[in-house]
Design a protein around this motif. Structure first.
Motif, PDB file in Angstrom:
ATOM      1  N   LEU A 182       1.028  -1.274   0.095  1.00 59.27           N
ATOM      2  CA  LEU A 182      -0.037   0.125  -0.047  1.00 59.27           C
ATOM      3  C   LEU A 182       0.809   1.404  -0.128  1.00 59.27           C
ATOM      4  O   LEU A 182       0.541   2.221  -0.579  1.00 59.27           O
ATOM      5  N   LYS A 183       1.942   1.359   0.742  1.00 60.17           N
ATOM      6  CA  LYS A 183       2.839   2.133   0.921  1.00 60.17           C
ATOM      7  C   LYS A 183       3.470   2.357  -0.333  1.00 60.17           C
ATOM      8  O   LYS A 183       3.883   3.481  -1.130  1.00 60.17           O
ATOM      9  N   PHE A 184       4.104   1.335  -1.184  1.00 57.60           N
ATOM     10  CA  PHE A 184       4.301   1.350  -2.621  1.00 57.60           C
ATOM     11  C   PHE A 184       3.494   2.175  -3.648  1.00 57.60           C
ATOM     12  O   PHE A 184       3.904   2.919  -4.408  1.00 57.60           O
ATOM     13  N   PHE A 185       2.389   1.599  -3.381  1.00 58.67           N
ATOM     14  CA  PHE A 185       1.082   2.246  -4.474  1.00 58.67           C
ATOM     15  C   PHE A 185       1.029   3.807  -4.262  1.00 58.67           C
ATOM     16  O   PHE A 185       0.944   4.563  -5.095  1.00 58.67           O
ATOM     17  N   ILE A 186       1.014   4.313  -2.898  1.00 60.11           N
ATOM     18  CA  ILE A 186       0.963   5.543  -2.514  1.00 60.11           C
ATOM     19  C   ILE A 186       2.101   6.515  -3.163  1.00 60.11           C
ATOM     20  O   ILE A 186       1.856   7.674  -3.537  1.00 60.11           O
ATOM     21  N   ALA A 187       3.252   5.658  -2.916  1.00 60.28           N
ATOM     22  CA  ALA A 187       4.476   6.390  -3.145  1.00 60.28           C
ATOM     23  C   ALA A 187       4.619   6.599  -4.884  1.00 60.28           C
ATOM     24  O   ALA A 187       4.709   7.761  -5.381  1.00 60.28           O
ATOM     25  N   LEU A 188       3.899   5.581  -5.609  1.00 60.09           N
ATOM     26  CA  LEU A 188       4.080   5.816  -6.931  1.00 60.09           C
ATOM     27  C   LEU A 188       3.063   6.709  -7.515  1.00 60.09           C
ATOM     28  O   LEU A 188       3.128   7.398  -8.027  1.00 60.09           O
ATOM     29  N   LEU A 189       1.759   6.672  -6.784  1.00 58.33           N
ATOM     30  CA  LEU A 189       0.639   7.692  -7.041  1.00 58.33           C
ATOM     31  C   LEU A 189       1.143   9.009  -6.957  1.00 58.33           C
ATOM     32  O   LEU A 189       0.802   9.959  -7.657  1.00 58.33           O
ATOM     33  N   ALA A 190       1.714   9.355  -5.742  1.00 55.61           N
ATOM     34  CA  ALA A 190       2.389  10.602  -5.468  1.00 55.61           C
ATOM     35  C   ALA A 190       3.465  11.120  -6.606  1.00 55.61           C
ATOM     36  O   ALA A 190       3.315  12.429  -6.860  1.00 55.61           O
ATOM     37  N   ILE A 191       4.354  10.272  -6.863  1.00 52.17           N
ATOM     38  CA  ILE A 191       5.484  10.574  -7.918  1.00 52.17           C
ATOM     39  C   ILE A 191       4.721  10.789  -9.201  1.00 52.17           C
ATOM     40  O   ILE A 191       4.834  11.902 -10.015  1.00 52.17           O
ATOM     41  N   VAL A 192       3.952  10.019  -9.794  1.00 46.95           N
ATOM     42  CA  VAL A 192       3.275   9.933 -11.112  1.00 46.95           C
ATOM     43  C   VAL A 192       2.195  11.133 -10.984  1.00 46.95           C
ATOM     44  O   VAL A 192       2.082  11.955 -12.084  1.00 46.95           O
ATOM     45  N   ASN A 193       1.543  11.265 -10.044  1.00 44.84           N
ATOM     46  CA  ASN A 193       0.624  12.291  -9.840  1.00 44.84           C
ATOM     47  C   ASN A 193      -0.309  12.544 -11.168  1.00 44.84           C
ATOM     48  O   ASN A 193      -0.280  13.763 -11.535  1.00 44.84           O
ATOM     49  N   PRO A 194      -1.095  11.738 -11.170  1.00 39.53           N
ATOM     50  CA  PRO A 194      -1.869  11.767 -12.359  1.00 39.53           C
ATOM     51  C   PRO A 194      -3.011  12.877 -12.546  1.00 39.53           C
ATOM     52  O   PRO A 194      -3.265  13.502 -13.507  1.00 39.53           O
ATOM     53  N   VAL A 195      -3.354  13.215 -11.268  1.00 39.03           N
ATOM     54  CA  VAL A 195      -4.455  14.359 -11.178  1.00 39.03           C
ATOM     55  C   VAL A 195      -3.623  15.758 -11.441  1.00 39.03           C
ATOM     56  O   VAL A 195      -4.184  16.684 -12.371  1.00 39.03           O
ATOM     57  N   GLY A 196      -2.415  15.929 -11.044  1.00 41.39           N
ATOM     58  CA  GLY A 196      -1.661  16.924 -11.448  1.00 41.39           C
ATOM     59  C   GLY A 196      -1.156  17.104 -13.158  1.00 41.39           C
ATOM     60  O   GLY A 196      -1.064  18.090 -13.700  1.00 41.39           O
TER      61      GLY A 196
END
Length: 213
Positions: free
Chosen positions: A10-24
């Motif tokens: 879950l931490k890995f998913f959140i980390a990737l989500l933060a870096i990729v930042n699809p909303v941004g």
């Protein structure tokens, strides 16, 4: 799979989500596809998300070989990757896209492309240096087949989420507005900053055991 292991992925998913930042990335995606009809824009969004996933999966299985080829230790890469992520986070805290992801020259070049799905959307905007570094570093934590399979599942989930957000891009940007998207970007930047510091600290403790007391 115990709760500790689930929390790790879950931490890995959140980390990737933060870096990729699809909303941004939504305003950039809309800007790059402004002259396209809905069907073409949705296809480009799905292709961008898919190309990101393919790149990250390839890196997942080849990252260790790349480090070994260049004679780079995991701890040295962890410090370097942490610094890279921290620099990207500082730009995101200012609601900007880091030059690590895309320079002004690359932005101008992308404006002249007929197809922007794979380049620059798939890479480097989505699967950029930060995301690639994160995948390599998390892959080094275990060497079991289940670990790699679980990371693949996380990447696939990110692909589907990114494709969905791109499909809903016009609606989301209207609801959030520029201010809302900037707030999300800054929150992702804060998570990235903490993650970058964690990578750097862990890498330095391994490189210089005296720092660990």
């Amino acid at each position: 799979m115990d709760s500790g292991t689930i929390n790790e992925y879950l931490k890995f998913f959140i980390a990737l989500l933060a870096i990729v930042n699809p909303v941004g990335m939504l305003p950039i995606f809309i800007n790059m596809t402004t002259s396209q009809d809905d069907r073409t824009r949705n296809r480009n969004g799905s292709m961008a998300a898919l190309s990101m996933g393919i790149i990250l999966v390839v890196v997942l299985f080849s990252g260790e070989a790349i480090l070994r080829f260049f004679g780079i230790s995991v701890d040295s890469f962890r410090v370097g990757g942490g610094i890279l992520i921290l620099l990207m986070a500082i730009s995101m805290l200012n609601a900007k896209i880091s030059n690590v992801k895309q320079t002004k020259e690359e932005e101008l070049d992308s404006a002249e492309r007929d197809s922007v799905a794979v380049v620059p959307l798939g890479t480097p905007l989505l699967a950029g240096p930060g995301a690639i570094s994160t995948v390599i570093l998390y892959a080094q934590r275990h060497d079991s087949a289940m670990h790699y399979l679980s990371m693949c599942v996380v990447i696939v989930l990110l692909v589907f989420l990114t494709a969905l957000l791109f499909r809903l891009a016009p609606t989301i940007t209207q609801l959030l507005g520029r201010t809302g998207i900037n707030i999300v970007t800054r929150l992702m930047g804060l998570i990235m900053a903490a993650m970058g510091v964690e990578f750097i600290a862990h890498g330095l403790r391994q490189l210089f055991p005296v720092l660990g007391g």
